[in-house]
Design an enzyme around this catalytic site. Structure first.
Site, PDB file in Angstrom:
ATOM      1  CG  ASP A 264      22.411  33.681  82.205  1.00 14.76           C
ATOM      2  OD1 ASP A 264      22.664  33.168  83.297  1.00 14.76           O
ATOM      3  OD2 ASP A 264      23.089  34.612  81.709  1.00 14.76           O
ATOM      4  CB  ALA A 265      21.609  37.321  83.710  1.00 16.43           C
TER       5      ALA A 265
ATOM      6  CD  GLN B 201      24.760  32.656  94.809  1.00 17.54           C
ATOM      7  OE1 GLN B 201      25.725  33.029  95.466  1.00 17.54           O
ATOM      8  NE2 GLN B 201      23.919  33.510  94.235  1.00 17.54           N
ATOM      9  CB  ILE B 202      29.372  26.395  93.600  1.00 21.89           C
ATOM     10  CG1 ILE B 202      28.326  25.892  94.594  1.00 21.89           C
ATOM     11  CG2 ILE B 202      30.681  25.631  93.783  1.00 21.89           C
ATOM     12  CD1 ILE B 202      27.904  24.455  94.365  1.00 21.89           C
ATOM     13  N   GLY B 203      30.379  28.382  91.538  1.00 25.98           N
ATOM     14  CA  GLY B 203      31.381  28.726  90.528  1.00 25.98           C
ATOM     15  C   GLY B 203      31.884  30.145  90.629  1.00 25.98           C
TER      16      GLY B 203
ATOM     17  CG  ASP C 150      16.060  38.063  98.483  1.00 29.33           C
ATOM     18  OD1 ASP C 150      17.109  38.369  97.881  1.00 29.33           O
ATOM     19  OD2 ASP C 150      15.169  38.888  98.746  1.00 29.33           O
ATOM     20  CG  PHE C 151      15.198  29.879  99.624  1.00 32.68           C
ATOM     21  CD1 PHE C 151      14.189  29.665 100.540  1.00 32.68           C
ATOM     22  CD2 PHE C 151      16.089  28.846  99.363  1.00 32.68           C
ATOM     23  CE1 PHE C 151      14.068  28.439 101.194  1.00 32.68           C
ATOM     24  CE2 PHE C 151      15.994  27.626 100.009  1.00 32.68           C
ATOM     25  CZ  PHE C 151      14.971  27.417 100.928  1.00 32.68           C
ATOM     26  CG  HIS C 152      21.926  30.794  97.566  1.00 30.25           C
ATOM     27  ND1 HIS C 152      22.851  31.794  97.810  1.00 30.25           N
ATOM     28  CD2 HIS C 152      22.627  29.635  97.516  1.00 30.25           C
ATOM     29  CE1 HIS C 152      24.057  31.259  97.899  1.00 30.25           C
ATOM     30  NE2 HIS C 152      23.950  29.957  97.714  1.00 30.25           N
TER      31      HIS C 152
ATOM     32  CD  GLU D 106      20.819  34.206  86.870  1.00 26.13           C
ATOM     33  OE1 GLU D 106      21.672  34.457  87.738  1.00 26.13           O
ATOM     34  OE2 GLU D 106      21.083  34.150  85.659  1.00 26.13           O
TER      35      GLU D 106
END
Length: 589
Positions: free
Chosen positions: A258-259, A392-394, A321-323, A295
């Site tokens: 993560d991150a 990107q949803i949460g 960038d793809f998302h 990530e």
């Protein structure tokens, strides 16, 4: 780096800041003694007369305190992160996966899921019942959002404070081993999402033991983990031993880190390089691939370059960038960090090069960002991409999915772009059937003041994105958690079932036509027209053509056989392809 071996004693603890340590084990106190260790690793304590076997509930009394605190390396916390630890021996589990041969990232499809909301029961054993469905969908890796110990009954996953545990509400470590075993039996690899850049706001006792954190050196979530200061040799060992726990003891096939941009490390050998080396060492030891995926929002391909090319040697990294490019192209949303992606030419660049920002100006950051990928050093499969994920949803104001605002045609276009891209596609649970349920940010902090601060902090975060704070649900409301659970009955009805069949067809095509996933950077030909609203790209003998407009599109020089079309109105007319509005087709020359 040579790290201290703390010996076979199972209650050893690193507490360099304590002047005395007492082990409380099954109600009995054992005065601990300091161990002799290598320079830089001082501060280990041991209790030679402590119970040598059997399940034991235990904790530590530091500096005369009368309230025990749990072990930083707790394998179980049956009563929660504020209570005593319980021993657990993962070697006692009788694994059935000796025939498992592992999986590589190239050519694979990843499915990201949150244990607590994937099924009504919200447990690992319940998730096992869905593994056959995932295998039939064409999934290769199941990626579990963090499962380690957090305070409360439910959490979206990133407030963990006990990295060595599996949350008891999910079934604990025994259920975790059963899940991995069952996944391997179903032909699925398991990737575990792990968080080493911060700890949650409740139940973090690490600072009481020693310099695990660097006070005054904060990242987005609080004090940074001490990776390069005094005492950091043992902190790094703490992290690397945790990697080994998942990869060895729990037979996990990979880790999502993560991150990693929040891992502040000024050493000559970055912690990520140590992680990459450890993953490779375990792979060599077990004879099975071990995949580490970072990530990162740095757009720095050094993460995935080989270590002998001055890279970190990780198998993959996310490409946000793809998302962003796909999200803008199907939704038209251009607020906040989406503002730089308002063109099909941007999507074309990302499909070809992997990043948009590879040294270009980022208006959201107010500076230039990223660097180009050296195509001779990595394969496109090293970039993990998606059109939706937990972040990107949460991290949207209402936790809304694309399926809650887009048509079937738009969702189909997003699916085609993701699953035919040169990269490694990742799906978020329920995406494959257009789930109408949101996936909202949810917490269950028992402390009222912490719950209030969390809710208020969420509202402040959305200001830069231009989202209405009035619609942000309360993370502490149990209904926020309940409404985020998948409704599996949807998957067999109407356009949900139609979309699910499309996803199955796309994963099958990806396996059957190796040009899609097998070719390298530089072997993708892309063209687009913003005014006409179309984009097309070719990988070897396979061409993907997409219409992003509300009108029919006619694309010339599109000869070949139609492998898949998302709309019945799509047809070849000589050397041209007639594409229905918001549709895509895949041709084989």
């Amino acid at each position: 780096m040579t790290l201290v071996n703390v010996g076979p004693e199972r209650f050893d603890v690193w507490a360099p800041d304590a002047s005395s340590v007492v082990l409380l084990a099954d109600g009995r106190q054992y005065t601990m003694q300091k161990k002799e260790t290598a320079p830089g690793t001082e501060g280990w304590w041991t209790a030679p007369d402590a119970p040598a076997d059997g399940d034991v509930d235990y904790g530590y009394l530091l500096d005369g305190d009368t309230t025990p605190i749990p072990d930083p390396r707790s394998r179980r916390l049956p009563a929660g992160v504020h209570e005593q630890s319980r021993t657990y021996d993962p070697a006692a589990y009788a694994w059935q996966d000796s025939g498992w041969g592992g999986k590589d990232l190239q050519g694979a499809v990843i499915y990201e899921l949150h244990v607590g909301t994937f099924t009504p029961e919200g447990t690992l054993d319940a998730a096992v019942e869905k593994l056959g469905y995932l295998a039939d969908l064409g999934i290769d890796f199941v990626e579990l959002l963090p499962v380690n110990g957090f305070n409360g009954t439910h959490n979206w996953g990133y407030d963990g404070v006990q990295w060595y545990t599996v949350h008891e509400g999910y079934g604990g470590p025994a259920a975790y081993q059963r899940f991995v075993d069952a996944a391997h039996a179903a032909g699925l690899g398991v990737i575990q999402d792990v968080v080493y850049n911060h700890l949650g706001p409740s139940g973090n006792y690490l600072p009481k033991f020693g310099p695990y954190l660097k006070q005054g050196d904060a990242n987005t979530w609080g004090d940074s983990v001490n990776l390069d200061g005094p005492g950091s040799d043992v902190v790094r060992e703490y992290i690397l031993d945790n990697l080994a726990l998942w990869l060895r003891d729990y037979h996990v096939d990979g880790l999502r880190l993560d991150a990693v941009h929040a891992l502040r490390d000024e050493r000559a050998v970055h912690i990520l390089e140590d992680m990459g080396a450890l993953g490779d060492a375990v792979a060599a030891e077990t004879g099975l691939p071990k995949t580490l995926i970072a990530e990162s929002d740095l757009n720095n391909p050094r993460l995935i370059y080989p270590r002998d090319a001055n890279g970190y040697g990780l198998a993959g990294q996310w490409s946000d960038d793809f998302h962003h490019a796909v999200h803008v192209s199907v939704s038209g949303e251009t607020t906040g960090y989406y503002s730089d992606f308002e063109s099909l030419a941007v999507l074309a660049k990302v499909l070809k090069d992997g990043f948009l920002h590879d040294g270009s100006y980022s208006s959201f950051r107010g500076r230039h960002h990223g660097r180009p990928i050296n195509a001779s050093l990595v394969h496109p499969a090293a970039l993990v991409v998606c059109n939706q994920n937990h972040d990107q949803i949460g991290n949207r104001a209402t936790g809304d999915r694309l399926s809650q605002s887009l048509s079937y045609g738009q969702l189909a276009v997003a699916a085609v772009l993701t699953l035919t891209s040169p990269f490694t596609p990742m799906l978020f649970m329920g995406e494959e059937y257009g789930a109408s349920t949101p996936w909202q940010f949810f917490t269950s902090h028992p402390e009222p003041e912490l719950g209030k601060a969390t809710a208020e902090g969420r509202i402040r975060e959305f200001e830069r994105m231009g989202w209405d704070p009035a619609v942000v649900p309360d993370p502490q409301d149990p209904e926020t958690f309940r409404r985020s659970k998948l409704d599996w009955a949807e998957a067999s009805t109407g356009d949900h079932a139609r979309l699910l069949e499309l996803y199955r067809s796309l994963t099958a095509l990806r396996r059957e036509h190796p040009d899609l996933a097998g070719l390298g950077f530089g072997e993708t030909e892309v063209s687009s027209d913003d005014d006409a609203g179309w984009l097309r790209f070719r990988r070897g003998s396979v061409e993907v053509l997409v219409n992003f407009s509300d009108s029919k599109a006619r694309l010339e020089e599109a000869a070949g056989s139609v492998l898949l079309a998302t709309d019945e109105g799509t047809a070849l007319d000589g050397a041209a392809l007639a594409l229905a509005p918001w549709s895509a087709a895949i041709l084989k020359s």
